[in-house]
Design a protein around this motif. Sequence first.
Motif, PDB file in Angstrom:
ATOM      1  N   ASP A 249      31.762  25.236  56.762  1.00  0.00           N
ATOM      2  CA  ASP A 249      32.759  24.186  56.939  1.00  0.00           C
ATOM      3  C   ASP A 249      32.069  22.827  56.814  1.00  0.00           C
ATOM      4  N   ASN A 250      32.753  21.765  57.251  1.00  0.00           N
ATOM      5  CA  ASN A 250      32.176  20.422  57.114  1.00  0.00           C
ATOM      6  C   ASN A 250      31.535  19.908  58.392  1.00  0.00           C
ATOM      7  N   LYS A 251      31.331  20.784  59.376  1.00  0.00           N
ATOM      8  CA  LYS A 251      30.773  20.329  60.651  1.00  0.00           C
ATOM      9  C   LYS A 251      29.328  19.843  60.526  1.00  0.00           C
ATOM     10  N   TYR A 252      28.652  20.300  59.492  1.00  0.00           N
ATOM     11  CA  TYR A 252      27.284  19.825  59.221  1.00  0.00           C
ATOM     12  C   TYR A 252      27.255  18.302  59.117  1.00  0.00           C
ATOM     13  N   TYR A 253      28.254  17.728  58.458  1.00  0.00           N
ATOM     14  CA  TYR A 253      28.285  16.274  58.275  1.00  0.00           C
ATOM     15  C   TYR A 253      28.578  15.556  59.587  1.00  0.00           C
ATOM     16  N   ILE A 254      29.352  16.188  60.455  1.00  0.00           N
ATOM     17  CA  ILE A 254      29.576  15.627  61.785  1.00  0.00           C
ATOM     18  C   ILE A 254      28.271  15.648  62.579  1.00  0.00           C
ATOM     19  N   ASP A 255      27.489  16.718  62.408  1.00  0.00           N
ATOM     20  CA  ASP A 255      26.149  16.764  63.017  1.00  0.00           C
ATOM     21  C   ASP A 255      25.334  15.535  62.598  1.00  0.00           C
ATOM     22  N   LEU A 288      37.856  17.750  50.583  1.00  0.00           N
ATOM     23  CA  LEU A 288      37.070  16.976  49.615  1.00  0.00           C
ATOM     24  C   LEU A 288      35.677  17.566  49.498  1.00  0.00           C
ATOM     25  N   PHE A 289      35.072  17.884  50.636  1.00  0.00           N
ATOM     26  CA  PHE A 289      33.753  18.522  50.613  1.00  0.00           C
ATOM     27  C   PHE A 289      33.797  19.825  49.827  1.00  0.00           C
ATOM     28  N   TYR A 290      34.798  20.668  50.101  1.00  0.00           N
ATOM     29  CA  TYR A 290      34.911  21.946  49.405  1.00  0.00           C
ATOM     30  C   TYR A 290      34.993  21.748  47.895  1.00  0.00           C
ATOM     31  N   LYS A 291      35.781  20.785  47.468  1.00  0.00           N
ATOM     32  CA  LYS A 291      35.930  20.547  46.026  1.00  0.00           C
ATOM     33  C   LYS A 291      34.610  20.105  45.401  1.00  0.00           C
TER      34      LYS A 291
END
Length: 341
Positions: A249-255, A288-291
Amino acid sequence: MARVNSDFYSLLLISSLLLASHFNICEAQQGLSLSFFAKTCPQLESIVRNHLKKVFKQDNGQAPGLLRIFFHDCFVQGCDGSVLLDGNPGERDQRANIGLRNEALETIDVLRGLVHKACGKIVSCADITVLAARDAVALSGGPDFAMALGRRDGVSFSIEKTKDLPGPSSNTTVTLTKFAPKNFDATDVVALSGAHTFGRAHCGTIFGRLSPQDPTMDKTLGNNLKATCPSATSTNTVNLDLRTPLVFDNKYYIDLLNRQGVFTSDQDLVNHEKTKGLVNSFANDQNLFYKKFADAMIKISQLDVLTGNQGEIRNKCNVVNKKQSILSSVVEEMVEVIDRF
């Protein structure tokens, strides 16, 4: 005798022209395609995905392992399965490839066996590696996307080019510089870095940030990592994503926005003018990240591929086949023709 020689050389010329024509047609027809195996192995993708579902139920750590193998294969000399080859030493023995999971390598060869049993020896280990990486993402909650197929396996590896792989201790400027020759821009780099939304890191790859502690790292995270990694030689591992370490998922970017990136190469993305805005965008918009991740995966999967008559289809992913070149076969046929006269 003159007539015999004339006939022979005419036959030789015609044979050569036909052979060259055949090779050119094959090369033109055998490029990558979304429907490459539609007729010859229509069950290919279902074989790969169904087996990986079983594998991940037993060992979900293989998902990030398969994705890392894909990246470390394609980035060196193209997606040709070179990282799968045994060597003394080989690519896998190099510093940049420390920690590639043996279980994931074995899974790729098991997939090869299943596919070859169902369809014959027509699918390369390179293509299987690509599909396994895509499915590792999709089956872990990430995007699902089509990958063109038709790659051939290489017959060599490159120790020297493993030095091109970006490292976990690199800052963003170095990382962007590593990707630039392969025509990857900042968006590609930040999206592909999102692969660290699952998987684990060995203590040796992060200890440089812990002793002394990197001031850009969250203090609580630093203390926790020191407890797990008391030394650079510790055999322990740590999650790359603190929030959802088993989910793509996109939680890496929240990290990263919370100074909780584990690698220098990750955390520094929020400090560079070309990448910090992308980190924010991906943290706020998972679709957006997925794309962008899917776009970058497709792009890297097509780096310097072998197609047509190049390379081979390996019988086992870790070794090249016995060398029986096309040239030697042609020579043998020519000898048979000569013997008739």
